[in-house]
Design a protein around this motif. Structure first.
Motif, PDB file in Angstrom:
ATOM      1  N   ALA A  84      -2.660  34.612  17.293  1.00 10.01           N
ATOM      2  CA  ALA A  84      -3.287  34.677  18.614  1.00 10.01           C
ATOM      3  C   ALA A  84      -3.511  33.281  19.193  1.00 10.01           C
ATOM      4  O   ALA A  84      -3.411  33.075  20.410  1.00 10.01           O
ATOM      5  CB  ALA A  84      -4.610  35.435  18.527  1.00 10.01           C
ATOM      6  N   GLY A  85      -3.791  32.309  18.329  1.00 12.50           N
ATOM      7  CA  GLY A  85      -3.963  30.936  18.788  1.00 12.50           C
ATOM      8  C   GLY A  85      -2.684  30.391  19.401  1.00 12.50           C
ATOM      9  O   GLY A  85      -2.718  29.689  20.419  1.00 12.50           O
ATOM     10  N   ALA A  86      -1.532  30.707  18.794  1.00  9.68           N
ATOM     11  CA  ALA A  86      -0.255  30.272  19.341  1.00  9.68           C
ATOM     12  C   ALA A  86       0.011  30.917  20.700  1.00  9.68           C
ATOM     13  O   ALA A  86       0.514  30.271  21.629  1.00  9.68           O
ATOM     14  CB  ALA A  86       0.875  30.599  18.365  1.00  9.68           C
ATOM     15  N   VAL A  87      -0.341  32.193  20.829  1.00  7.62           N
ATOM     16  CA  VAL A  87      -0.179  32.887  22.110  1.00  7.62           C
ATOM     17  C   VAL A  87      -1.081  32.244  23.168  1.00  7.62           C
ATOM     18  O   VAL A  87      -0.676  32.038  24.326  1.00  7.62           O
ATOM     19  CB  VAL A  87      -0.501  34.384  21.965  1.00  7.62           C
ATOM     20  CG1 VAL A  87      -0.482  35.077  23.323  1.00  7.62           C
ATOM     21  CG2 VAL A  87       0.511  35.047  21.021  1.00  7.62           C
ATOM     22  N   GLY A  88      -2.311  31.903  22.775  1.00  9.53           N
ATOM     23  CA  GLY A  88      -3.227  31.238  23.706  1.00  9.53           C
ATOM     24  C   GLY A  88      -2.683  29.908  24.188  1.00  9.53           C
ATOM     25  O   GLY A  88      -2.802  29.568  25.378  1.00  9.53           O
ATOM     26  N   ALA A  89      -2.060  29.136  23.294  1.00 10.80           N
ATOM     27  CA  ALA A  89      -1.464  27.863  23.683  1.00 10.80           C
ATOM     28  C   ALA A  89      -0.317  28.078  24.665  1.00 10.80           C
ATOM     29  O   ALA A  89      -0.132  27.293  25.607  1.00 10.80           O
ATOM     30  CB  ALA A  89      -0.975  27.119  22.446  1.00 10.80           C
ATOM     31  N   ALA A  90       0.464  29.142  24.472  1.00 10.14           N
ATOM     32  CA  ALA A  90       1.553  29.457  25.399  1.00 10.14           C
ATOM     33  C   ALA A  90       1.012  29.797  26.785  1.00 10.14           C
ATOM     34  O   ALA A  90       1.614  29.430  27.808  1.00 10.14           O
ATOM     35  CB  ALA A  90       2.398  30.601  24.853  1.00 10.14           C
ATOM     36  N   LEU A  91      -0.121  30.493  26.838  1.00 15.08           N
ATOM     37  CA  LEU A  91      -0.738  30.811  28.125  1.00 15.08           C
ATOM     38  C   LEU A  91      -1.204  29.543  28.838  1.00 15.08           C
ATOM     39  O   LEU A  91      -1.079  29.424  30.067  1.00 15.08           O
ATOM     40  CB  LEU A  91      -1.908  31.770  27.923  1.00 15.08           C
ATOM     41  CG  LEU A  91      -1.539  33.185  27.462  1.00 15.08           C
ATOM     42  CD1 LEU A  91      -2.807  34.001  27.184  1.00 15.08           C
ATOM     43  CD2 LEU A  91      -0.674  33.879  28.501  1.00 15.08           C
ATOM     44  N   VAL A  92      -1.733  28.598  28.081  1.00 17.46           N
ATOM     45  CA  VAL A  92      -2.125  27.310  28.669  1.00 17.46           C
ATOM     46  C   VAL A  92      -0.891  26.592  29.214  1.00 17.46           C
ATOM     47  O   VAL A  92      -0.925  26.004  30.306  1.00 17.46           O
ATOM     48  CB  VAL A  92      -2.856  26.440  27.634  1.00 17.46           C
ATOM     49  CG1 VAL A  92      -3.086  25.029  28.169  1.00 17.46           C
ATOM     50  CG2 VAL A  92      -4.191  27.069  27.243  1.00 17.46           C
ATOM     51  N   ALA A  93       0.208  26.640  28.473  1.00 14.38           N
ATOM     52  CA  ALA A  93       1.451  26.014  28.937  1.00 14.38           C
ATOM     53  C   ALA A  93       1.926  26.648  30.239  1.00 14.38           C
ATOM     54  O   ALA A  93       2.408  25.951  31.143  1.00 14.38           O
ATOM     55  CB  ALA A  93       2.532  26.146  27.865  1.00 14.38           C
ATOM     56  N   TRP A  94       1.795  27.973  30.325  1.00 14.64           N
ATOM     57  CA  TRP A  94       2.180  28.652  31.570  1.00 14.64           C
ATOM     58  C   TRP A  94       1.345  28.142  32.745  1.00 14.64           C
ATOM     59  O   TRP A  94       1.865  27.868  33.829  1.00 14.64           O
ATOM     60  CB  TRP A  94       2.000  30.157  31.397  1.00 14.64           C
ATOM     61  CG  TRP A  94       2.323  30.934  32.644  1.00 14.64           C
ATOM     62  CD1 TRP A  94       3.556  31.285  33.115  1.00 14.64           C
ATOM     63  CD2 TRP A  94       1.369  31.457  33.578  1.00 14.64           C
ATOM     64  NE1 TRP A  94       3.445  31.992  34.290  1.00 14.64           N
ATOM     65  CE2 TRP A  94       2.100  32.106  34.601  1.00 14.64           C
ATOM     66  CE3 TRP A  94      -0.033  31.439  33.652  1.00 14.64           C
ATOM     67  CZ2 TRP A  94       1.486  32.725  35.676  1.00 14.64           C
ATOM     68  CZ3 TRP A  94      -0.645  32.055  34.725  1.00 14.64           C
ATOM     69  CH2 TRP A  94       0.108  32.694  35.714  1.00 14.64           C
ATOM     70  N   GLY A  95       0.041  27.986  32.544  1.00 19.00           N
ATOM     71  CA  GLY A  95      -0.809  27.465  33.610  1.00 19.00           C
ATOM     72  C   GLY A  95      -0.467  26.030  33.975  1.00 19.00           C
ATOM     73  O   GLY A  95      -0.393  25.675  35.161  1.00 19.00           O
TER      74      GLY A  95
END
Length: 326
Positions: A84-95
Motif C-alpha cells: 500500500a505504501g508503494a501505491v501511495g507513492a505512485a499517487l503522489v507521483a500522479w499529483g
C-alpha cells in the motif's frame, strides 16, 4: 509477447525456489541485485523511452517506505502496508506530474531533485521518523528471521517480474509507440497528434511506482529507515549508471547494467574511494565510446554475425590435380 511472458514466468518460478537451496548470505545478495534491476529498468523506461531524465526518483524510493511505516503505525499488518505504501507513492507521483511535466530537459531534472529534497525534509519533520535518527519497521521483528529474509527476496523478485511484464506490455501498445516517438522528438510527436503530456504522465507514474516497490523491498530486508539513506540522491546516480551502461534504449539493457554494477560492488566495494572512482571511469567510457551500452554492443555483434556469409563445405570447389606437361 506471449512467449516472453511464458519465459519470464518460468524464470521467475525457478528463481523463487532458490531460498530452498541457498544460504542466507546468497539470498541477501540476490535481493539486492533484484532491487538494483528494478530501479534500473524503471529509470530506463523513464529516461530511455520517454526522454524524462529525472534525478529525483529517490523521492518515491523513500516515500513508499515512509508510507508503509505510517500505515503500520496506524494498525496495518506489515506486508500489506508495504504494498500500500508503494501505491501511495505512485499517487503522489500522479499529483506531482501535473507540475513537473510542464518543464523540459534540464529544468525537469533539477525540479525532480528539488522535489525529492523537499519531500525528504518534510518526512524528517515527522516525529515518527525522529529526524536524522530514523526509525525501524519494528513489526517485522516479530517474523522469524529466515522467513523474513525469504519474504523480502520474493517481494523483490515479484516486484521486478511485475514491472518487467507491465513495461513489456506497455512498450508494445499504442502508448509505447507514442512514448518512443516522444523520446525521439516531443515537438515532432505532438505535431503528428501524439498526446505528449498524458503519455509521459503514464510513464512517469509507472516508473515512480517501480521505484517505490524497490524502496519497500529494501525496507523489508533492511528494516531500518534512515531519511538520508532512503531519500539519498545516490539511488538516482546508481539508476543513471545502470541504465547508461546497460543501454538506455533497450528494455533488457538496464538489467545488464544492474548486473555489472552488482559484480563491481561485490568485487571492488571494499576499495572505498577507488571503487567509486572506478565506477566513474566505467560510466565515462560508456558515455564517450559506447553510448548504446552493453545492449548496443550485443546488437552490433549479432549484426556482424548475420552479415558474415556462411560457408558450406559441400559447395567448395575441390583442389584439382595439376596437369602434367608432356
Amino acid at each position: 509477447m506471449k512467449h516472453q511472458f511464458s519465459w519470464t514466468l518460468a524464470a521467475a518460478l525457478a528463481l523463487a525456489a532458490l531460498p530452498l537451496f541457498l544460504g542466507a548470505n546468497a539470498i541477501d545478495k540476490l535481493t539486492t541485485l533484484f532491487i538494483f534491476m528494478l530501479l534500473a529498468s524503471t529509470w530506463g523506461l523513464l529516461a530511455g523511452q520517454a526522454g524524462l531524465v529525472s534525478v529525483g526518483q529517490q523521492a518515491f524510493f523513500g516515500l513508499g517506505a515512509y508510507f508503509a511505516l505510517r500505515l503500520v503505525d496506524g494498525g496495518w499488518a506489515a506486508y500489506p502496508a508495504l504494498f500500500a505504501g508503494a501505491v501511495g507513492a505512485a499517487l503522489v507521483a500522479w499529483g506531482l506530474s501535473f507540475f513537473v511535466l510542464r518543464l523540459k530537459d534540464g529544468e525537469f531534472a533539477i525540479a525532480t531533485w528539488v522535489v525529492a529534497e523537499v519531500i525528504r525534509i518534510g518526512v524528517m519533520l515527522d516525529p515518527l521518523v525522529q529526524g536524522e535518527t530514523g526509525t525501524s519497521l519494528i513489526a517485522l521483528n516479530a517474523v522469524e528471521p529466515e522467513l523474513r529474509r525469504n519474504l523480502g527476496f520474493w517481494m523483490a523478485l515479484g516486484s521486478l517480474v511485475l514491472m518487467l511484464l507491465v513495461t513489456a506490455w506497455l512498450l508494445r501498445s499504442a502508448v509505447g509507440t507514442a512514448t518512443r516517438a516522444i523520446g525521439e522528438d516531443d515537438e515532432a510527436a505532438a505535431s503528428l497528434g501524439v498526446r505528449v503530456t498524458p503519455t509521459r504522465r503514464r510513464v512517469y507514474v509507472l516508473a515512480s511506482f517501480g521505484a517505490a516497490l524497490a524502496g519497500v523491498a529494501w525496507l523489508a530486508s533492511a528494516i531500518t529507515f534512515l531519511p538520508r539513506t532512503n531519500f539519498g540522491v545516490q539511488w538516482s546516480v546508481l539508476m543513471l549508471f545502470m541504465a547508461l551502461v546497460g543501454g538506455l534504449r533497450s528494455q533488457w539493457g538496464p538489467l545488464l547494467g544492474a548486473l555489472l554494477l552488482f559484480v563491481l560492488q561485490e568485487s571492488l566495494g571494499h576499495l572505498g574511494a577507488w571503487y567509486l572512482a572506478g565506477i566513474g571511469v566505467v560510466a565515462a567510457v560508456f558515455a564517450l565510446w559506447l553510448p548504446r551500452g552493453l545492449a548496443g554492443v550485443w546488437d552490433d555483434w549479432r549484426a556482424r554475425q548475420a552479415a558474415t556469409p556462411a560457408t558450406d563445405p559441400s559447395l567448395s570447389i575441390p583442389n584439382l590435380p595439376r596437369s602434367s606437361t608432356p
